[in-house]
Write a protein that holds these residues in place. Structure first.
Motif, PDB file in Angstrom:
ATOM      1  N   VAL A 254      -0.223  13.052   6.677  1.00  0.00           N
ATOM      2  CA  VAL A 254       0.965  11.632   5.833  1.00  0.00           C
ATOM      3  C   VAL A 254       1.799  12.534   5.110  1.00  0.00           C
ATOM      4  N   LEU A 255       1.060  12.924   3.671  1.00  0.00           N
ATOM      5  CA  LEU A 255       2.110  13.652   2.066  1.00  0.00           C
ATOM      6  C   LEU A 255       3.140  14.043   2.866  1.00  0.00           C
ATOM      7  N   HIS A 256       3.146  14.713   3.643  1.00  0.00           N
ATOM      8  CA  HIS A 256       4.199  15.325   3.920  1.00  0.00           C
ATOM      9  C   HIS A 256       5.763  14.626   4.875  1.00  0.00           C
ATOM     10  N   ASP A 257       5.142  13.515   4.648  1.00  0.00           N
ATOM     11  CA  ASP A 257       6.475  12.634   5.641  1.00  0.00           C
ATOM     12  C   ASP A 257       7.359  11.522   4.729  1.00  0.00           C
ATOM     13  N   TRP A 258       6.625  11.522   3.097  1.00  0.00           N
ATOM     14  CA  TRP A 258       7.291  11.236   2.781  1.00  0.00           C
ATOM     15  C   TRP A 258       8.344  11.357   1.259  1.00  0.00           C
ATOM     16  N   ASP A 259       8.856  11.065   0.442  1.00  0.00           N
ATOM     17  CA  ASP A 259       9.560  11.471  -0.845  1.00  0.00           C
ATOM     18  C   ASP A 259       8.705  10.622  -1.924  1.00  0.00           C
ATOM     19  N   PHE A 260       9.090  11.207  -3.072  1.00  0.00           N
ATOM     20  CA  PHE A 260       7.864  11.405  -4.342  1.00  0.00           C
ATOM     21  C   PHE A 260       6.977   9.464  -4.910  1.00  0.00           C
ATOM     22  N   PRO A 261       8.398   8.415  -4.679  1.00  0.00           N
ATOM     23  CA  PRO A 261       7.701   7.665  -4.934  1.00  0.00           C
ATOM     24  C   PRO A 261       6.907   7.177  -4.042  1.00  0.00           C
ATOM     25  N   ALA A 262       6.636   7.335  -2.381  1.00  0.00           N
ATOM     26  CA  ALA A 262       5.889   6.611  -1.790  1.00  0.00           C
ATOM     27  C   ALA A 262       4.449   7.704  -1.609  1.00  0.00           C
ATOM     28  N   ILE A 263       4.928   9.134  -2.395  1.00  0.00           N
ATOM     29  CA  ILE A 263       4.009   9.407  -2.036  1.00  0.00           C
ATOM     30  C   ILE A 263       2.535   9.706  -3.733  1.00  0.00           C
ATOM     31  N   ARG A 264       3.795   9.015  -4.690  1.00  0.00           N
ATOM     32  CA  ARG A 264       2.853   8.374  -5.661  1.00  0.00           C
ATOM     33  C   ARG A 264       1.743   7.332  -5.170  1.00  0.00           C
ATOM     34  N   GLN A 265       2.634   6.071  -4.112  1.00  0.00           N
ATOM     35  CA  GLN A 265       1.877   5.328  -3.609  1.00  0.00           C
ATOM     36  C   GLN A 265       0.617   5.214  -2.966  1.00  0.00           C
ATOM     37  N   ILE A 266       0.570   5.962  -2.356  1.00  0.00           N
ATOM     38  CA  ILE A 266      -0.503   6.918  -1.603  1.00  0.00           C
ATOM     39  C   ILE A 266      -1.420   6.809  -2.533  1.00  0.00           C
ATOM     40  N   ILE A 267      -1.436   7.309  -3.219  1.00  0.00           N
ATOM     41  CA  ILE A 267      -2.189   8.165  -4.042  1.00  0.00           C
ATOM     42  C   ILE A 267      -2.728   7.164  -5.043  1.00  0.00           C
ATOM     43  N   GLN A 268      -2.002   5.913  -5.075  1.00  0.00           N
ATOM     44  CA  GLN A 268      -2.745   5.374  -5.653  1.00  0.00           C
ATOM     45  C   GLN A 268      -3.485   4.504  -5.595  1.00  0.00           C
ATOM     46  N   LYS A 269      -2.772   4.403  -3.734  1.00  0.00           N
ATOM     47  CA  LYS A 269      -4.187   3.712  -3.385  1.00  0.00           C
ATOM     48  C   LYS A 269      -5.789   4.150  -2.926  1.00  0.00           C
ATOM     49  N   CYS A 270      -4.745   5.936  -2.655  1.00  0.00           N
ATOM     50  CA  CYS A 270      -6.757   6.531  -2.496  1.00  0.00           C
ATOM     51  C   CYS A 270      -7.126   6.119  -3.927  1.00  0.00           C
ATOM     52  N   SER A 271      -6.468   6.547  -5.048  1.00  0.00           N
ATOM     53  CA  SER A 271      -7.480   6.229  -6.776  1.00  0.00           C
ATOM     54  C   SER A 271      -8.782   4.706  -6.285  1.00  0.00           C
ATOM     55  N   GLU A 272      -7.799   3.764  -5.896  1.00  0.00           N
ATOM     56  CA  GLU A 272      -8.222   2.507  -5.585  1.00  0.00           C
ATOM     57  C   GLU A 272      -9.297   2.404  -4.757  1.00  0.00           C
ATOM     58  N   SER A 273      -9.057   3.179  -3.906  1.00  0.00           N
ATOM     59  CA  SER A 273     -10.272   3.256  -2.529  1.00  0.00           C
ATOM     60  C   SER A 273     -11.670   3.768  -2.671  1.00  0.00           C
TER      61      SER A 273
END
Length: 347
Positions: A254-273
């Motif tokens: 999943v993460l390798h499909d995106w650049d750093f701003p989107a990766i940061r969004q995904i990881i933030q969502k992980c932290s919230e989940s």
């Protein structure tokens, strides 16, 4: 596809078979570097250069330039020295500089104007992904996945390799998931990674979080495996929609499909989940932390930078962002076919 036991593991490693496909774009990227940019001759004339100077001189985008430099370092044509300055290796001076009697530029000429090479130059200059498989419909991979027929074909493509990769991952993560009850498989495609995890670990249940129209494909695949009582499909956009709470998030390819701003969004969502003690499993093809290999992953990264908004990353690159959001990352582990994983644990 023939029937198979989801909880088994392959007896052999299909790495070479996948490398033939994964390195498909690397030769065309080299043709662009050698002939369209004449990059190696220019570096030779400067003796040593910074990445910033390369980007400024050739007007190249940082994401794609990073992929090109990583490929050249992994291939043994560029090396880095003091202050991260780049210079040519002896082999590059002999065979990639146009004044050398051994210059191999003409050997690459037949592919220098190929559709894939044109896409490589586009992403280098504009940071815009090329069309999927160099088709002429103007759609990159992300746009194409909104078309049901394309999504069905691409999901089947990922599913066929995911059987072996998922089984190997399921066996390897056992030390981390003994106290995990629920898995949230974000962008899980066919659900093959959830399916193989649950087949290996009967105490788990899972939710596959996917957008339309892939969600319908996911549901059909889960029913095919008879796991609909343990795997739920939730439809949503992983950036704009809330994620369910879970014990463990799975980010497989999943993460390798995106650049750093989107990766940061995904990881933030992980932290919230996940709560404190919750885990995130990141599974894909990784560069080493020095980003000078492995060569098969550097080659695969050329494909990714062309058809997605991402590239291959190192565990260290991901780890810095996970730490920002309160995670501690365990060491990277190999699995199969040049892939591996690490587990981030929320502190």
């Amino acid at each position: 596809m023939a029937s198979f036991e989801l909880s088994s593991t392959p007896a052999t490693d299909p790495a070479l078979l996948l490398r033939y496909r994964d390195r498909q774009y690397a030769a065309d990227m080299m043709a662009v570097a050698i002939l369209k940019l004449n990059l190696f001759t220019w570096i030779h004339e400067q003796e040593q250069v910074s990445r910033d100077l390369i980007a400024e001189h050739f007007k190249l985008a940082s994401r794609a330039l990073d992929v090109l430099i990583t490929l050249c370092r992994a291939g043994g044509w560029i090396t880095s020295g003091d202050n991260d300055l780049l210079r040519l290796t002896e082999q590059a001076k002999e065979f990639l500089v146009d004044s050398s009697e051994y210059f191999l530029g003409p050997y690459y000429q037949p592919i220098a104007d190929s559709p894939i090479a044109t896409g490589c130059l586009q992403v280098l200059k504009e940071d815009r992904p090329a069309n999927w498989q160099a088709k002429d419909d103007s759609n990159d991979w992300h746009e194409s996945m909104m078309d049901e027929e394309f999504a069905k074909g691409f999901t089947a493509l990922m599913n066929c390799r995911g059987v072996a990769m998922g089984q190997s991952l399921a066996a390897a993560v056992e030390p981390w998931i003994g106290n995990v009850k629920s898995i949230l498989d974000v962008g899980g495609g066919s659900g093959i990674y959830s399916a193989t995890l649950l087949a290996k670990h009967p105490h788990l249940v899972a939710t596959v979080f996917e957008q339309q129209p892939v969600d319908r494909i996911t549901q059909s695949e889960i029913e095919l495996h008879g796991l609909q009582s343990r795997i739920e499909v939730q439809t949503g956009n992983m950036f704009s929609d809330p994620w369910p709470k879970t014990d463990c998030v799975l980010l497989s390819n999943v993460l390798h499909d995106w650049d750093f701003p989107a990766i940061r969004q995904i990881i933030q969502k992980c932290s919230e989940s996940v709560s404190v003690g919750g885990k995130v499993i990141v599974h894909e093809a990784f560069l080493n932390d020095d980003k000078d290999g492995p060569l098969p992953v550097a080659e695969y990264s050329v494909l990714l930078v062309n058809i997605t908004q991402g590239r291959c990353y190192s565990p260290a690159e991901y780890g810095e962002i996970f730490e920002e959001f309160g995670f501690k990352c365990d060491a990277y582990q190999d699995t199969i076919a040049d892939r591996g994983f690490f587990v981030a644990i929320k502190q």
